[in-house]
Structures are given as structure tokens and as C-alpha cells.
Design a protein around this motif. Structure first.
Motif, PDB file in Angstrom:
ATOM      1  N   ALA A 232       5.139   2.292 -12.991  1.00 26.53           N
ATOM      2  CA  ALA A 232       6.602   1.701 -13.450  1.00 26.53           C
ATOM      3  C   ALA A 232       7.524   2.725 -13.471  1.00 26.53           C
ATOM      4  CB  ALA A 232       6.342   1.036 -14.731  1.00 26.53           C
ATOM      5  N   SER A 233       7.250   4.136 -14.112  1.00 29.13           N
ATOM      6  CA  SER A 233       8.142   5.040 -14.078  1.00 29.13           C
ATOM      7  C   SER A 233       8.508   5.662 -12.766  1.00 29.13           C
ATOM      8  CB  SER A 233       7.575   6.066 -15.084  1.00 29.13           C
ATOM      9  OG  SER A 233       8.450   7.269 -15.121  1.00 29.13           O
ATOM     10  N   TRP A 234       7.483   5.789 -12.169  1.00 32.68           N
ATOM     11  CA  TRP A 234       7.773   6.180 -10.564  1.00 32.68           C
ATOM     12  C   TRP A 234       8.533   5.159  -9.752  1.00 32.68           C
ATOM     13  CZ3 TRP A 234       6.280   4.137  -5.980  1.00 32.68           C
ATOM     14  CH2 TRP A 234       6.250   5.102  -4.870  1.00 32.68           C
ATOM     15  N   ALA A 235       8.181   3.912  -9.968  1.00 39.16           N
ATOM     16  CA  ALA A 235       8.944   3.066  -9.121  1.00 39.16           C
ATOM     17  C   ALA A 235      10.315   2.869  -9.657  1.00 39.16           C
ATOM     18  CB  ALA A 235       8.023   1.849  -9.225  1.00 39.16           C
ATOM     19  N   ALA A 236      10.500   2.936 -10.874  1.00 38.38           N
ATOM     20  CA  ALA A 236      12.014   3.015 -11.344  1.00 38.38           C
ATOM     21  C   ALA A 236      13.049   3.918 -10.790  1.00 38.38           C
ATOM     22  CB  ALA A 236      11.996   3.184 -12.953  1.00 38.38           C
ATOM     23  N   GLY A 237      12.378   4.932 -10.095  1.00 38.67           N
ATOM     24  CA  GLY A 237      13.313   5.867  -9.624  1.00 38.67           C
ATOM     25  C   GLY A 237      13.268   5.453  -7.934  1.00 38.67           C
ATOM     26  N   GLN A 238      12.736   4.573  -7.534  1.00 32.14           N
ATOM     27  CA  GLN A 238      12.729   4.248  -5.869  1.00 32.14           C
ATOM     28  C   GLN A 238      13.610   3.025  -5.601  1.00 32.14           C
ATOM     29  OE1 GLN A 238      10.963   6.612  -4.577  1.00 32.14           O
ATOM     30  NE2 GLN A 238      10.344   7.330  -6.464  1.00 32.14           N
ATOM     31  N   ASP A 239      13.809   2.860  -4.456  1.00 29.24           N
ATOM     32  CA  ASP A 239      14.468   1.649  -3.732  1.00 29.24           C
ATOM     33  C   ASP A 239      13.432   0.523  -4.033  1.00 29.24           C
ATOM     34  OD1 ASP A 239      15.621  -0.377  -2.442  1.00 29.24           O
ATOM     35  OD2 ASP A 239      15.779   0.869  -0.520  1.00 29.24           O
ATOM     36  N   ARG A 240      13.736  -0.392  -5.067  1.00 33.01           N
ATOM     37  CA  ARG A 240      12.826  -1.499  -5.024  1.00 33.01           C
ATOM     38  C   ARG A 240      12.544  -2.247  -3.761  1.00 33.01           C
ATOM     39  NH1 ARG A 240      13.120  -7.273  -6.581  1.00 33.01           N
ATOM     40  NH2 ARG A 240      11.640  -7.722  -8.211  1.00 33.01           N
ATOM     41  N   SER A 241      13.182  -2.341  -2.856  1.00 31.06           N
ATOM     42  CA  SER A 241      12.628  -3.010  -1.719  1.00 31.06           C
ATOM     43  C   SER A 241      11.673  -2.144  -1.030  1.00 31.06           C
ATOM     44  CB  SER A 241      13.783  -3.133  -0.662  1.00 31.06           C
ATOM     45  OG  SER A 241      14.200  -1.896  -0.075  1.00 31.06           O
TER      46      SER A 241
ATOM     47  N   GLY B  39       6.852  -1.289  10.332  1.00 37.55           N
ATOM     48  CA  GLY B  39       5.939  -2.480  11.247  1.00 37.55           C
ATOM     49  C   GLY B  39       4.531  -2.340  10.703  1.00 37.55           C
ATOM     50  N   GLY B  40       4.246  -1.754   9.753  1.00 38.92           N
ATOM     51  CA  GLY B  40       2.986  -1.673   8.872  1.00 38.92           C
ATOM     52  C   GLY B  40       1.736  -0.704   9.399  1.00 38.92           C
ATOM     53  N   ARG B  41       2.079   0.503   9.840  1.00 40.45           N
ATOM     54  CA  ARG B  41       1.147   1.501  10.110  1.00 40.45           C
ATOM     55  C   ARG B  41       1.055   2.287   8.897  1.00 40.45           C
ATOM     56  NH1 ARG B  41      -0.877   2.434  14.569  1.00 40.45           N
ATOM     57  NH2 ARG B  41       0.740   1.393  15.452  1.00 40.45           N
ATOM     58  N   VAL B  42      -0.287   2.413   8.596  1.00 41.14           N
ATOM     59  CA  VAL B  42      -0.828   3.297   7.199  1.00 41.14           C
ATOM     60  C   VAL B  42      -0.456   4.680   7.451  1.00 41.14           C
ATOM     61  CG1 VAL B  42      -2.658   3.689   5.681  1.00 41.14           C
ATOM     62  CG2 VAL B  42      -2.339   1.514   6.676  1.00 41.14           C
ATOM     63  N   LEU B  43       0.414   5.105   6.530  1.00 39.36           N
ATOM     64  CA  LEU B  43       0.785   6.665   6.486  1.00 39.36           C
ATOM     65  C   LEU B  43      -0.245   7.306   5.394  1.00 39.36           C
ATOM     66  CD1 LEU B  43       4.694   6.165   6.495  1.00 39.36           C
ATOM     67  CD2 LEU B  43       3.163   6.573   8.478  1.00 39.36           C
ATOM     68  N   ALA B  44      -0.613   6.744   4.333  1.00 40.65           N
ATOM     69  CA  ALA B  44      -1.384   7.354   3.549  1.00 40.65           C
ATOM     70  C   ALA B  44      -2.014   6.283   2.403  1.00 40.65           C
ATOM     71  CB  ALA B  44      -0.510   8.103   2.412  1.00 40.65           C
ATOM     72  N   THR B  45      -3.411   6.265   1.816  1.00 41.01           N
ATOM     73  CA  THR B  45      -4.014   5.589   0.975  1.00 41.01           C
ATOM     74  C   THR B  45      -4.774   6.702  -0.350  1.00 41.01           C
ATOM     75  OG1 THR B  45      -4.620   4.292   2.886  1.00 41.01           O
ATOM     76  CG2 THR B  45      -5.745   4.048   0.904  1.00 41.01           C
ATOM     77  N   VAL B  46      -4.423   6.345  -1.202  1.00 38.68           N
ATOM     78  CA  VAL B  46      -4.612   7.262  -2.249  1.00 38.68           C
ATOM     79  C   VAL B  46      -5.202   6.009  -3.566  1.00 38.68           C
ATOM     80  CG1 VAL B  46      -3.259   9.046  -1.597  1.00 38.68           C
ATOM     81  CG2 VAL B  46      -2.188   7.266  -3.157  1.00 38.68           C
ATOM     82  N   ARG B  47      -5.851   6.807  -4.523  1.00 39.35           N
ATOM     83  CA  ARG B  47      -6.144   6.085  -5.668  1.00 39.35           C
ATOM     84  C   ARG B  47      -5.374   6.171  -6.960  1.00 39.35           C
ATOM     85  NH1 ARG B  47     -11.565   4.008  -5.702  1.00 39.35           N
ATOM     86  NH2 ARG B  47     -10.607   3.142  -7.671  1.00 39.35           N
ATOM     87  N   ARG B  48      -4.432   7.059  -6.881  1.00 37.82           N
ATOM     88  CA  ARG B  48      -3.718   7.503  -7.903  1.00 37.82           C
ATOM     89  C   ARG B  48      -2.064   7.453  -7.314  1.00 37.82           C
ATOM     90  NH1 ARG B  48      -6.153   8.345 -12.367  1.00 37.82           N
ATOM     91  NH2 ARG B  48      -4.546   9.309 -13.468  1.00 37.82           N
ATOM     92  N   VAL B  49      -1.214   7.045  -8.487  1.00 36.48           N
ATOM     93  CA  VAL B  49       0.064   7.215  -8.139  1.00 36.48           C
ATOM     94  C   VAL B  49       0.631   8.748  -8.163  1.00 36.48           C
ATOM     95  CG1 VAL B  49       2.437   6.708  -9.116  1.00 36.48           C
ATOM     96  CG2 VAL B  49       0.687   5.218  -9.643  1.00 36.48           C
ATOM     97  N   SER B  50       0.196   9.378  -8.719  1.00 35.03           N
ATOM     98  CA  SER B  50       0.393  10.944  -8.424  1.00 35.03           C
ATOM     99  C   SER B  50       0.131  11.764  -7.216  1.00 35.03           C
ATOM    100  CB  SER B  50      -0.243  11.557  -9.600  1.00 35.03           C
ATOM    101  OG  SER B  50      -1.694  11.542  -9.827  1.00 35.03           O
ATOM    102  N   ARG B  51      -0.953  11.001  -6.591  1.00 33.84           N
ATOM    103  CA  ARG B  51      -1.351  11.376  -5.139  1.00 33.84           C
ATOM    104  C   ARG B  51      -0.531  10.780  -4.122  1.00 33.84           C
ATOM    105  NH1 ARG B  51      -3.887  15.912  -5.755  1.00 33.84           N
ATOM    106  NH2 ARG B  51      -6.135  15.672  -6.159  1.00 33.84           N
ATOM    107  N   LEU B  52       0.495  10.013  -4.298  1.00 31.13           N
ATOM    108  CA  LEU B  52       1.288   9.747  -3.091  1.00 31.13           C
ATOM    109  C   LEU B  52       1.968  10.825  -2.674  1.00 31.13           C
ATOM    110  CD1 LEU B  52       2.936   6.640  -4.813  1.00 31.13           C
ATOM    111  CD2 LEU B  52       1.169   6.572  -2.839  1.00 31.13           C
ATOM    112  N   PRO B  53       2.146  11.023  -1.284  1.00 33.25           N
ATOM    113  CA  PRO B  53       2.958  12.026  -0.398  1.00 33.25           C
ATOM    114  C   PRO B  53       4.186  12.674  -1.210  1.00 33.25           C
ATOM    115  CG  PRO B  53       2.220  10.434   0.838  1.00 33.25           C
ATOM    116  CD  PRO B  53       1.875   9.822  -0.251  1.00 33.25           C
TER     117      PRO B  53
END
Length: 185
Positions: free
Chosen positions: A104-113, A166-180
Motif C-alpha cells: 500500500a505504501s509503495w503503490a501510494a507513490g505510483q500512478d494508480r492506473s 500488451g501484457g508481456r511479463v517483464l518480471a515476476t517476484v514474491r516480494r514487493v521489495s523485489r520489484l525492478p
């Protein structure tokens, strides 16, 4: 008197050396914590370079889907903005609740869309997840069939996927902190 000053200076030098040594140990422990987290992540993924949770492999196209958010918006694979992060969560998942404040904290700093939370509505009460994430993300509650989770081939929660236009996967992770780093969403 000069002996007292010499002793005070010596004690001060020893305290300063001890402080510097303590700071060096703390820094080293932080580095080791990051390395251990990366090792756990690699084991979680089934080896280096694998897709977490059996999901769509990096570089592959997500299956086709169309879903409605809790606030009535429509979401489809082919209209996901570049860099969208899709979070797959379940109400009965302890790891999901553990990462919810960080998400929630991370998403608050992002574009909601560009933040999409997909909550499994088949297990437990999705209301706490929905109420926390709705202000900062588009939220879908999936009942049977789980169209979005099936399109991403999600097998466990939590899972976070970053997709390109278009839906091509760039990354898949198990933790929010691991997003690119520098992810658009």
C-alpha cells in the motif's frame, strides 16, 4: 593532571574505535541480510531465472483476460499500460497480510492506473485487502473462475508481476521489495 587528560584521551580514542567497529559490523550485517533474502528468493523461484509461483515466464505473453474492478472499471490484457504491476493476493495468506502495508505504501507513490491488485475472493474475506488497496490501486476480486490469476498462471500467493504494454511479463517476484528498480508502477 596530565595523566588524567591522557587517560581521558585514550578512553575517547577507544570509544571512537569501538563505535567505528560497531558501524562496520552493522553495515556488513545489512549486506548479508540482502544476500540471504536474494538466496531465499532464488530458492522460492525454483532456481535462478525461473518464474515465481509457476507463473508465466519472463518475456512471455499473459493469457487473454477481461475483468471488472471493484469500482466498475474494465481491465484487459491488451490495454495494460507499460510497466503495470499486478499483485496477486489472498485473504487467507499470511505473507499477503505481512506485505500489505509495504504494498500500500509503495503503490501510494505510483500512478494508480499502473497498479492492479487481484484478490482471490474464493477464500476468506477480501474486504480488508480491498479497503486497504482501493485508494492506491485498481482492485479486482476474483471468484470462480479466477480469470486473471489463470491468465498469469498463478499458483501461490503473494505474487507480483510487472508487465509491459500488451501484457508481456517483464518480471515476476514474491516480494514487493523485489520489484525492478525504476519500475513505472
Amino acid at each position: 593532571m596530565s595523566i588524567l587528560i591522557a587517560i581521558a584521551v585514550l578512553v575517547g580514542i577507544l570509544c571512537l574505535a569501538c563505535l567505528l567497529l560497531t558501524l562496520a559490523v552493522v553495515r556488513r550485517l545489512r549486506e548479508h541480510t540482502k544476500l540471504i533474502d536474494a538466496l531465499y528468493e532464488a530458492v522460492d523461484l525454483g532456481g535462478l531465472g525461473g518464474a515465481a509461483s509457476g507463473g508465466v515466464p519472463v518475456g512471455e505473453l499473459v493469457g487473454d483476460f477481461a475483468a471488472t474492478t471493484v469500482d466498475g472499471g474494465r481491465v484487459r490484457r491488451d490495454v495494460l499500460p507499460e510497466g503495470t504491476v499486478v499483485a496477486f493476493l489472498s485473504p487467507d495468506c499470511a505473507g499477503c497480510h505481512e506485505q500489505l502495508p509495504e504494498l500500500a505504501s509503495w503503490a501510494a507513490g505510483q500512478d494508480r492506473s499502473r497498479v492492479l491488485a487481484v484478490v482471490d475472493g474464493r477464500s476468506g474475506d477480501p474486504a480488508p485487502l480491498v479497503s486497504t488497496l482501493s485508494p492506491v490501486a485498481q482492485v479486482i476480486v476474483e471468484d470462480a473462475p479466477a480469470q486473471v490469476a489463470d491468465a498469469f498462471k498463478i499458483q501461490s500467493f503473494p505474487t507480483f508481476c510487472q508487465v509491459g504494454a500488451g501484457g508481456r511479463v517483464l518480471a515476476t517476484v514474491r516480494r514487493v521489495s523485489r520489484l525492478p528498480a525504476g519500475s513505472a508502477a
